[in-house]
Write a protein that holds these residues in place. Structure first.
Motif, PDB file in Angstrom:
ATOM      1  N   PHE A  75       5.156  -4.220  -4.364  1.00  0.00           N
ATOM      2  CA  PHE A  75       5.218  -3.619  -3.038  1.00  0.00           C
ATOM      3  C   PHE A  75       3.901  -2.921  -2.717  1.00  0.00           C
ATOM      4  CE2 PHE A  75       9.358  -3.797  -4.997  1.00  0.00           C
ATOM      5  CZ  PHE A  75      10.080  -4.505  -4.048  1.00  0.00           C
ATOM      6  N   GLY A  76       2.966  -3.670  -2.169  1.00  0.00           N
ATOM      7  CA  GLY A  76       1.676  -3.098  -1.816  1.00  0.00           C
ATOM      8  C   GLY A  76       0.959  -2.495  -3.006  1.00  0.00           C
ATOM      9  N   GLY A  77       1.059  -3.140  -4.174  1.00  0.00           N
ATOM     10  CA  GLY A  77       0.402  -2.634  -5.373  1.00  0.00           C
ATOM     11  C   GLY A  77       1.166  -1.529  -6.064  1.00  0.00           C
ATOM     12  N   LYS A  78       2.383  -1.251  -5.615  1.00  0.00           N
ATOM     13  CA  LYS A  78       3.186  -0.184  -6.216  1.00  0.00           C
ATOM     14  C   LYS A  78       4.404  -0.770  -6.925  1.00  0.00           C
ATOM     15  CE  LYS A  78       1.611   3.365  -3.184  1.00  0.00           C
ATOM     16  NZ  LYS A  78       1.163   4.538  -3.812  1.00  0.00           N
ATOM     17  N   VAL A  79       4.883  -0.016  -7.893  1.00  0.00           N
ATOM     18  CA  VAL A  79       6.070  -0.368  -8.659  1.00  0.00           C
ATOM     19  C   VAL A  79       7.274   0.311  -8.012  1.00  0.00           C
ATOM     20  CG1 VAL A  79       7.211  -0.001 -10.886  1.00  0.00           C
ATOM     21  CG2 VAL A  79       4.792  -0.627 -10.806  1.00  0.00           C
ATOM     22  N   ALA A  80       8.389  -0.419  -7.927  1.00  0.00           N
ATOM     23  CA  ALA A  80       9.623   0.152  -7.384  1.00  0.00           C
ATOM     24  C   ALA A  80      10.639   0.322  -8.508  1.00  0.00           C
ATOM     25  CB  ALA A  80      10.200  -0.757  -6.312  1.00  0.00           C
TER      26      ALA A  80
END
Length: 115
Positions: free
Chosen positions: A74-79
């Motif tokens: 998600f846009g370089g982020k971890v969920a």
């Protein structure tokens, strides 16, 4: 992921372990409500690196010596989804082994700072 697949997975621990994840292999009683580490500090699901078939989800075996990799989708982020229902998004480098270990168990009494 292709149609019919998901990256969302949960950790599952073997039965009878000293520390345990939310899900326990062979448990037919369901998710217990007793979470000593707190629902806001305990992982329920995360976005994994490998997609699985939506109708045949594969839980990831919990092994403290081989912790899972949290993959940014998600846009370089971890969920991650915590037991209290809250979703957290953070950069992958924020999920260091002590954080993943602390989030993985419901009763490990680990001390860590959530991303």
């Amino acid at each position: 992921a292709k149609p019919g697949e998901t990256y969302v997975q949960s950790l599952i621990s073997p039965p009878g372990g000293k520390t345990r994840t939310v899900l326990v292999r062979g448990d037919t009683a369901g998710i217990g409500l007793f979470v000593p580490d707190g629902t806001d500090n305990t992982l329920f699901a995360y976005a994994s690196a490998k997609p699985v078939e939506w109708t045949k989800p594969e839980d990831v075996e919990y092994d403290p010596s081989r912790l899972p990799t949290f993959t940014p989708h998600f846009g370089g982020k971890v969920a991650v989804l915590m037991m209290n229902g809250r979703t957290r998004l953070a950069a992958p480098e924020r999920f260091k082994p002590d954080v993943i270990q602390g989030m993985a168990t419901v009763n490990g009494d680990e001390k860590f700072v959530l991303p």
